[in-house]
Structure formats: C-alpha cells, structure tokens
Design a protein around this motif. Structure first.
Motif, short mmCIF file in Angstrom:
data_model
loop_
_atom_site.label_atom_id
_atom_site.label_comp_id
_atom_site.label_asym_id
_atom_site.label_seq_id
_atom_site.Cartn_x
_atom_site.Cartn_y
_atom_site.Cartn_z
N GLN A 178 3.10 6.01 -2.76
CA GLN A 178 4.22 6.79 -3.27
C GLN A 178 4.12 6.96 -4.77
O GLN A 178 4.34 8.05 -5.31
CB GLN A 178 5.54 6.10 -2.90
CG GLN A 178 6.05 6.57 -1.55
CD GLN A 178 7.17 5.71 -1.06
OE1 GLN A 178 7.60 4.77 -1.73
NE2 GLN A 178 7.64 6.02 0.14
N TRP A 218 0.83 -1.21 0.00
CA TRP A 218 0.00 0.00 0.00
C TRP A 218 0.86 1.26 0.00
O TRP A 218 0.58 2.22 -0.68
CB TRP A 218 -0.93 0.00 1.24
CG TRP A 218 -2.07 -0.93 1.10
CD1 TRP A 218 -2.61 -1.38 -0.06
CD2 TRP A 218 -2.81 -1.53 2.16
NE1 TRP A 218 -3.65 -2.25 0.21
CE2 TRP A 218 -3.80 -2.35 1.57
CE3 TRP A 218 -2.74 -1.47 3.55
CZ2 TRP A 218 -4.70 -3.09 2.33
CZ3 TRP A 218 -3.65 -2.20 4.29
CH2 TRP A 218 -4.62 -3.00 3.68
N GLN A 219 1.93 1.19 0.79
CA GLN A 219 2.81 2.34 0.88
C GLN A 219 3.44 2.64 -0.48
O GLN A 219 3.50 3.78 -0.91
CB GLN A 219 3.89 2.06 1.91
CG GLN A 219 4.38 3.32 2.57
CD GLN A 219 5.21 2.99 3.80
OE1 GLN A 219 5.62 1.85 4.00
NE2 GLN A 219 5.45 3.97 4.63
#
Lengths: 211, 322
Positions: free
Chosen positions: A201, A196-197
């Motif tokens: 980004q 998810w991160q």
C-alpha cells in the motif's frame, strides 16, 4: 540498549550457548536410552521427540523476521542459519529413526507407506525439500546463487505447512498439540502477510504521489 | 517324625513385595534425582510416573492353556503405556491420573432387552464363575501389540446371569464418565461416556472375557479397574474399561469411536492386516518390550485367532464391515 546488536565476541558466546541448548533434546534421548527410560515404546518415543524438535526449530527460524517486524530487533536473524541447520539435524534423526529403527530399511514397505499414506507423504516431502536448503546454507553458496538463493530458501514456507500437516494427520483423535503448532505457524505467517500488504500500500501511495 | 522341613530363610526376613517394589522405585528415583539438574523437568522422566500403588493378589484363579507359549509383555510396560482417554490422551497419562481413582464399591447395571433389569456388585462378579487366567495377544489399532496375562471370567457367564430376552441381538458396554475422578472426561475428545458393543455371538464366544485382573493381581486402575472387556481378535479399543452398564439391544449400538470417526472405525474392528486404517497400514505391528532394535512383526488375520473366530464372519465382506 539491551537489545542492541551484540559485538562480535558477545555474538560468538550467544551462538555457543544456543548451540549447546539446541543439543539438549538429543542429550536427553541418549540419557533416557542409556537408563532404559524411553517408555514402553522407545522407537515411537524417539520418532515423536525428534519430530517435535525439528518442528520447534523450524518455528524458531520463522519467528525471527516477525520479531524484527514487531520490535525492530534485527540481530537475532544472524542466528537463523544455526536454527535452520538444527531443524535439519533433528529432521535427519527423525527420518533415520523411521527408516532404520521403525522399518529396518524395508524399502518396499517404506515406499508403500510414502505413496499410500498422506501423513507419511507430506512428512517425506518436507524432509526432501529441506535438503537443498541445508546444502546451500553456507556463505559461499549464498554468494554463488545470488538472488536465486532467496527464492530457493522461500521453500521454508511450504516445508513448514507440510510439517504441521504431517503431525496433524498422524494424530488419532486429540489434535490439540498439532493445533498449537498450526496456530503458531499461522501467526508467524500472518504477521508477514500484514507487513507485506502494508508495504504494498505504501508503495502504491508513494507511486501515486509521484505521478 | 518331623515332616515339615525348616526353611533356610525366616519368613520375617523375606521382604514383602510391596516394600521391595517401593525400594526399587526409590533407588530408581534417586538415580534420576542426581541427574535432575541436567534434565530439569519431571515431565522429562516418563518412567517415574510408573509407580503403581496398592497391588493386590487375586486369591484364586485357574491357569489355562491360552497363550502358554507366548512371551509375556512386562508388568511395567502393560501398566505405563495405556490408551485410556478418560485419564488423558498421552500413553503415560492413565498411570499418573488414575492413581486416586476408586474402583470399589462398584456395581454393574444390567439393562435393556433382559428379563428383568438388575445390578451386580464387583464382589459378586468375582464369585459368578471360577476366574481364569487367559494369556492373550492385544493388538492396538495404532500398530503396536502386547501379550497380557488377564484374569477374568468368560463374558458368557455374565450374560447367562443377565438373562437377555430373545430380542437381544447386541450388547452394549458403557464405561464410567465421571469428570470428578477422570480428568480426561472434562475434555470433549470423545462423546462421553465411552461406549462399545458386540454382536451376541461375539459376546458369547468362549474367547471373550470380562477381565478383573492381570498378572494374578487385581486390575490396576490404568488398565480399566474394576472390570474391562477383552476381545482378543479385535483391536484394543473394543476393550471398554471401567464398565458400569451392559445394555442388551436389538439394534447395533453406535460406539464411541464410530461416532468420532465413522470412516476410520467400524463396529466390528476385527484385526485384519489386509484392511488398512484410512491413514496408516495395519500389515505389521510393533511388539512392546522388544527394545530399540527389534523389528516389526507381521499382523495376523483376527490377531492369530482365525481358527477360533473365523466362522463368526463367514460370508461377510470384511472390507465393508471393518
């Protein structure tokens, strides 16, 4: 390729085989009960076994998305509903053995346990939260609920955390077994978080490029 | 005149118990074997682990009135469902992992506040006082219980032999911790060796025994051979097993479970339905051997021995001194 999407009839076979496999823990209990081999404390044995298998099924449910993220193999996600319903099935057996065999429908005693003892409370909560998920698992319900379905079924994450806590808190001293489940759960959740991160980004980057 | 009646069965026709048991085990195992394809792993068959080796009768002991109206828990259950972490933390572990354990030769070391430290062999302990059978209820802190026909001697007899000084207010029991013969000791689940303790008046109480057998036979390894403490009004974990030393002290000893969880396990550990374990209730218990459809039973104060031991704790706050 070996891991590519199986065709319809193949998938049906896979489902059937997994269905039978998932019933083995129950068959084993029936067999051990029939041969009076459920140890000196058969009720504890049944509670332990059904609880363990509910937890195993739950972790299988949660492992299919990480499998896709890591390997790109997506089709096993089509088996997720079955695994989820088996989790609910074993959780039902677990809950039933607790209120029936262990406490003989002594509701006063049972409610006292739920309120006073955190390990019972978190287990009870996990089970209660899983009921709406089982009830809304059909295609029809999926269509009916639309986007809300996904939000509702995100409940599987708190359920998993509660279930592991339930196991952890009931163990007297040797926490190695619940620890193993906790580690697996953290890994499965960790893979999602990292993913998810990354997505976040990437979204930011493309957003910047556009401006 | 012929007084001795000729028996109907020749003694040579009687199957020795050992052989009989072996046969039964074999039949049982064979039955399982047929289904092995279905069940696959040996770990799936808990009762196969039950085979206990070399059972040895105790030559002489006196029956007593203790627990004569109780229904005994079966030998199989008593010897396959054990908490004995030195041989593993699962209940079925001790029966399996203690098979090769050698409880003889054995010496008990007597230390601390005594006239003179000394050692006594297990053989001499057998001869120290007439052995007695005591049928006691055993209540585990986990919420289950058994009725066990122990064979042993009053701990008081052993303490008389030990000759503690006037300074001795407590006695500490230290168990063997041998990583070679006890696989569980290789894992730091508890701070080994296992330690337990009693106040002197508790240790001298006539109900407290040092057990060396059960069911008229020498104590099986998984139950704490060659000797273990039995204090029937306290939770089972007070019954230290495979004891290698008695140490008399002035200060209250810190037991293994007190170290492991000071908020959960106290020094006294008296069975008390009103004082809960912080994580679970102690008001009821499951009697082992009742099968799938037997209800729990109510746990009694001091495990039903309140008349005998209640006065030991007169005026004490049992909630604080748990």
């Amino acid at each position: 390729m070996r891991f590519s999407q199986p065709d319809k009839s193949r998938l049906r076979w896979i489902r059937l085989v997994l269905f039978i496999l998932a019933l083995i823990p129950l068959a084993r209990l029936v067999w051990l009960a029939a041969t009076e081999s459920l140890s000196a404390n058969p009720i504890e044995f049944i509670e332990r076994s059904t609880g363990t298998w509910a937890l195993v099924m739950l972790l299988i449910v949660l492992s299919l998305t990480p499998l896709r993220l890591l390997t790109g193999v997506a089709w096993p996600i089509q088996l997720r509903r079955m695994a989820g319903l088996f989790m609910f099935f074993y959780a039902c057996l677990h809950f039933t053995s607790y209120i029936w065999l262990d406490h003989w429908f002594d509701w006063r005693e049972i409610s006292k346990h739920i309120i006073k003892h955190p390990y019972v409370l978190v287990g009870f909560l996990a089970f209660m939260l899983s009921i709406p998920l089982a009830l809304t698992s059909s295609n029809a319900m999926m269509r009916k609920l639309g986007r809300r379905w996904k939000h509702l079924h995100a409940m599987v994450y708190p359920i998993a955390i509660l279930a592991v806590l339930h196991f952890w808190w009931l163990v007297k001293k040797d926490i190695r077994e619940p620890l193993a489940y906790a580690v697996v759960l953290l890994l499965l959740l960790g893979i999602r978080l990292i993913h998810w991160q990354k997505n976040l980004q990437r979204a930011k980057h493309t957003g910047n490029a556009g401006s | 005149m012929l007084i001795v009646k000729k028996p109907d069965i020749l003694s040579s026709e009687i199957t020795p118990r050992e052989v009989f048991d072996n046969r039964r085990r074999f039949i049982k195992a064979a039955g399982f074997g047929a289904a092995a394809g279905l069940v696959a792993s040996a770990g799936f068959l808990p009762s196969l682990a039950s085979a206990t080796s070399q059972r040895q009768k105790i030559a002489s002991f006196n029956k007593t009135a203790y627990g004569k109206d109780e229904q005994l828990t079966g030998y199989e259950d008593i010897t396959t469902y054990n908490n004995f972490y030195e041989f593993g933390t699962s209940k079925s572990d001790p029966a399996v992992h203690s098979k090769l354990f050698k409880p003889t030769p054995w010496t008990l070391s007597i230390e601390g506040e005594v006239k003179k430290p000394k050692k006594i062999s297990i053989e001499d302990i057998f001869k120290l006082a007439p052995l007695e059978e005591r049928i006691y209820r055993m209540r585990c802190v986990e919420g289950w219980s058994m009725v066990i026909p122990w064979v042993g001697l009053p701990l008081a007899k052993l303490i008389q032999y030990a000759e503690p000084t006037g300074n001795a207010r407590f006695v500490e029991f230290i168990s063997l911790a041998d990583p070679k013969s006890m696989p569980g000791v290789r894992v730091p689940i508890l701070d080994w060796p296992y330690r337990e303790g009693l106040r002197m008046d508790e240790a001298m109480h006539p109900l407290t025994i040092m057990a060396v057998g059960l069911y008229g036979e020498v104590l099986p390894n998984q139950n704490g051979a060659p000797m273990r403490l039995v204090v029937p009004w306290k939770y089972g974990f007070k019954g230290a097993k495979t004891i290698v030393a008695l140490r008399f002290t002035e200060k209250m000893p810190v037991t293994a479970w007190m170290k492991a969880g000071p908020s959960e396990y106290g020094f006294y550990a008296n069975v008390n339905p009103e004082v809960e374990h912080p994580r679970w209730s102690q008001s009821t218990e499951r009697r082992i051997g009742g099968g799938l459809f037997s209800p729990r039973i109510k746990t009694r104060m001091f495990n039903g021995y309140a008349d005998e031991v209640g006065q030991l704790y007169a005026g004490m706050d049992l909630r604080k001194n748990f």
